[in-house]
Design an enzyme around this catalytic site. Structure first.
Site, PDB file in Angstrom:
ATOM      1  N   CYS A 152       6.910 -11.661   0.428  1.00 38.91           N
ATOM      2  CA  CYS A 152       8.142 -11.049   0.003  1.00 38.91           C
ATOM      3  C   CYS A 152      10.154 -11.356  -0.502  1.00 38.91           C
ATOM      4  O   CYS A 152      10.576 -10.622  -1.041  1.00 38.91           O
ATOM      5  CB  CYS A 152       9.076  -8.974   0.202  1.00 38.91           C
ATOM      6  SG  CYS A 152       6.540  -8.677   0.265  1.00 38.91           S
ATOM      7  N   HIS A 280      16.925  -4.852   1.519  1.00 38.52           N
ATOM      8  CA  HIS A 280      15.672  -5.415   1.531  1.00 38.52           C
ATOM      9  C   HIS A 280      15.122  -3.629   0.501  1.00 38.52           C
ATOM     10  O   HIS A 280      14.647  -3.477  -0.348  1.00 38.52           O
ATOM     11  CB  HIS A 280      15.320  -5.715   2.057  1.00 38.52           C
ATOM     12  CG  HIS A 280      13.061  -6.399   2.179  1.00 38.52           C
ATOM     13  ND1 HIS A 280      12.652  -6.887   0.549  1.00 38.52           N
ATOM     14  CD2 HIS A 280      12.698  -5.952   2.012  1.00 38.52           C
ATOM     15  CE1 HIS A 280      12.045  -6.993   0.357  1.00 38.52           C
ATOM     16  NE2 HIS A 280      11.065  -6.932   1.534  1.00 38.52           N
ATOM     17  N   HIS A 314       8.546  -1.827  -4.613  1.00 37.55           N
ATOM     18  CA  HIS A 314       8.767  -3.059  -3.758  1.00 37.55           C
ATOM     19  C   HIS A 314       7.705  -3.816  -5.039  1.00 37.55           C
ATOM     20  O   HIS A 314       6.147  -4.012  -4.767  1.00 37.55           O
ATOM     21  CB  HIS A 314       8.381  -2.575  -2.799  1.00 37.55           C
ATOM     22  CG  HIS A 314       8.258  -3.801  -2.372  1.00 37.55           C
ATOM     23  ND1 HIS A 314       9.067  -5.293  -2.092  1.00 37.55           N
ATOM     24  CD2 HIS A 314       8.448  -4.477  -0.014  1.00 37.55           C
ATOM     25  CE1 HIS A 314       9.232  -6.249  -1.542  1.00 37.55           C
ATOM     26  NE2 HIS A 314       8.713  -5.439  -0.275  1.00 37.55           N
TER      27      HIS A 314
END
Lengths: 385, 263
Positions: A152, A280, A314
């Site tokens: 990620c 994040h 996400h």
């Protein structure tokens, strides 16, 4: 940029300001999961045809859709005229590349021999390098290229990679960005780790239950010297490794804090000069708690922060670029994006979360991207005066 | 571009289990006997972790350990680049196969091991190294791409860097689609400052000429058997202690010229 909010920068800008989410109940393939996803509509109906048809897969389709937005192709053509095709690099991030194509191919295996369909092109669709190879060929570029795949944080780290290549003189400019697309591997994989939320994702909320997986593609151009029409610059980046656990961040966010401090130090800025931090903020219990420790350690409790995953989900390997572009929109249009779906802020978390969209001067921003394997990257962007 | 120094080398390939053995073969001092590779056994992983990791992760860690041991730098001070064309194809096969079954039993361990940076994650945990780490692919040119990425970390971040390059043959049914016949892994410890223990000095430049091949038929076959094995002409130049320009395959229409001065 393209994501669940729509195609092009304006679709994202409008939704971010209006507080409208792109998340919807999961209807992807036969996932059969009770969750929400950030899906880009109509990707199935837009195959890649012509000379690049062998690259056709969901991931490269998303790349192509994003390349066609926001006059990006025009910008690349100008870049080629200015520097030459051999002086332009392509550095993109992805986590799962075109794995959806392999999932489909496995479903179509010959029932007797087990062989995969004849037309399945692993090298151009699933190989990790696929999307950079596709993009390089799409624009007929001849400079250096690679795909960074650090889960990620992938498409945040490409800014650091591009900066290093330009600094070494291997190229003068680069296309950076990233693409990740919906697939059963990530939907069911994250579900097997019990990280997928049945609710919409709620970063920093008392009732947060996990992530909503999204898909996105985003691209940007970095250059040795800014062109006349560029308004934003990369001021710094910081990279670190947790050295702690494969799928859980350090509880006190040590690695995250180190990445943020390194980015500030590279930018020669103090924490109080940063106007906004895009977190994040995946909305799992442990991720948000760890990042909260780190952000508070570096910035204290007054710097405005938000996770924009309530808008687009996400987007994994595309999170870094998507959220970098959100920071750029915040600066270009002077607003603070809110942390959508954060209804009841977790009282045990102390970062200053933006709960309402707000117009104000936004000159310097940071975005955080943290990946599996404890791979962290923070970027600092600023307005060019 | 800045000079880059090679401080340490590790290699694992059929018939080449260590750099000492590999160097002797590449110099022509030892006959190349392509024996089967024994199971990878990195020492850094605890037994329970070794059980949870895959052959690819073990291969990467094994060459990492070897390269760092052969240098005079400790692991926790190194940035790292993990270059692999394909990543963990075994895991992809297991997950995609599970997705065709009725209850789709995707294993959480397989899933977290499936990320391209899984070897990097285990390396950081095993060594305590908290420096920047880039896991990447440039397809068939992944070794050259990894070398450029590592040069960037050395030159721009001023941090000595461990470059690992590795790939494994694919299982059925992917085998016909992925042209990797042999296991191959290499590790180079690189940096910008000359140290007490330097094996070579290298300079990099993009080029469009034809890439270097190896005269020995068996070694040339090994070079062609795996994207990671493209390192062999560079390792040969270092082993033979002869200054030489080697040209490595990189991307379509582009290769990487490495001017190598063994020290």
């Amino acid at each position: 940029m393209t994501n669940a909010l729509g195609r092009g920068l304006n679709a994202s800008l409008y939704a971010l300001k209006a507080g409208e989410s792109g998340l919807s109940p999961c209807d992807f393939a036969d996932a059969d999961l009770s969750t929400y996803i950030g899906r880009v509509r109509d990707v199935d109906e837009e195959p890649i045809t012509g000379a690049l048809a062998q690259y056709d897969c969901r991931n490269n389709r998303l790349a192509k859709i994003a390349l066609e937005q926001d006059r990006f192709e025009h910008a690349v053509e100008n870049l080629k005229l200015h520097y030459g095709a051999e002086r332009i690099g392509v550095f993109l991030g992805t986590s799962t590349s075109g794995i959806r194509q392999t999932e489909i191919a496995y479903k179509q295996r010959d029932s007797e021999t087990g062989t995969l369909p004849q037309d399945f092109d692993w090298a151009r669709t699933h190989n990790t390098y696929s999307v950079a190879r596709f993009t390089r060929e799409y624009f007929h570029l001849q400079g250096p290229a690679s795909v960074v795949s650090t889960a990620c944080s992938s498409s945040a780290k490409v800014f650091a990679t591009a900066n290093r290549y330009i600094n070494m003189g291997v190229c003068d400019a680069a296309i950076v960005g990233g693409v990740d697309s919906l697939c059963l591997t990530t939907l069911l994989g994250f579900n097997s780790l019990e990280l997928v939320s049945s609710d919409v994702c709620r970063p920093w909320d008392t009732n947060r239950k996990g992530i909503n997986i999204g898909e996105a593609a985003g691209f940007a151009i970095v250059e040795k010297t800014p062109s006349a029409d560029s308004s934003i610059g990369l001021l710094g980046y910081g990279e670190s490794s947790d050295a702690y656990h494969m799928s859980t961040p350090h509880p006190q966010g040590q690695g995250a804090a180190r990445a943020m401090q390194a980015a500030l130090s590279k930018a020669r800025l103090s924490a109080d000069q940063v106007d906004y931090v895009n977190l994040h903020g995946t909305a799992t219990k442990s991720n948000d708690s760890s990042e909260d420790h780190a952000v508070t350690e570096v910035f204290g409790t007054f710097t405005p922060c938000s996770s924009t995953k309530g808008f687009i989900g996400h987007t994994l390997g595309a999170a870094g670029i998507s959220e970098s572009i959100i920071c750029m929109l915040a600066m270009d249009h002077n607003f603070l994006p809110l942390s959508l779906n954060t209804n009841e802020r977790d009282a045990s978390l102390t970062a200053q979360i933006v709960l309402e969209p707000k117009q104000c001067d936004v000159n310097i921003t940071m975005t955080n991207s943290f990946g599996f394997g404890g791979n962290n990257c923070s970027l600092v962007f600023g307005k060019l005066s | 571009m800045t000079d880059i120094y090679v401080y340490g080398i590790g290699i694992t390939a059929p018939g080449m289990h260590t750099w000492i053995e590999g160097a002797a073969i590449l110099r022509g001092d030892q006959f190349y006997d392509k024996t089967e590779l024994p199971a990878f056994t990195p020492h850094l992983l605890r037994p329970n972790e070794r059980r949870r990791t895959t052959a690819l992760i073990k291969l990467a860690l094994q060459v990492a350990e070897q390269a760092v041991e052969n240098s005079d730098i400790s692991a926790e001070t190194l940035c790292s680049v993990f270059a692999s064309s394909e990543g963990d194809i075994d895991i992809v096969d297991k997950i995609c196969d599970a997705l065709t079954q009725a209850d789709r039993p995707v294993s959480p361990t397989h899933f977290h091991n499936s990320v391209h940076n899984a070897p990097a994650g285990y390396w950081a945990i095993a060594t305590g190294c908290q420096r920047a780490s880039v896991s990447m692919s440039a397809g068939a040119g992944s070794f050259a791409g990894g070398l450029l990425e590592a040069a960037g970390l050395c030159a721009v971040e001023q941090c000595p860097t461990l470059l690992l390059s590795y790939d494994l043959p694919a299982p059925e049914p992917l085998k016909p689609l992925i042209h990797i016949q042999e296991a191959f892994g290499s590790g180079l410890v690189l940096g910008c400052e000359p140290r007490e223990h330097n094996l070579a000095k290298i300079q990099l430049a993009l080029d469009t000429v034809t890439h270097t091949t190896l005269d020995d038929t068996a070694l040339e076959a090994l070079r062609l058997s795996n994207p990671a094995a493209q390192v062999l002409p560079l390792l040969k130049a270092i082993a033979c202690k002869q200054p030489q320009s080697v040209v490595l395959p990189y991307l379509d229409g582009s290769c990487l010229n490495v001017t190598c001065t063994p020290l």
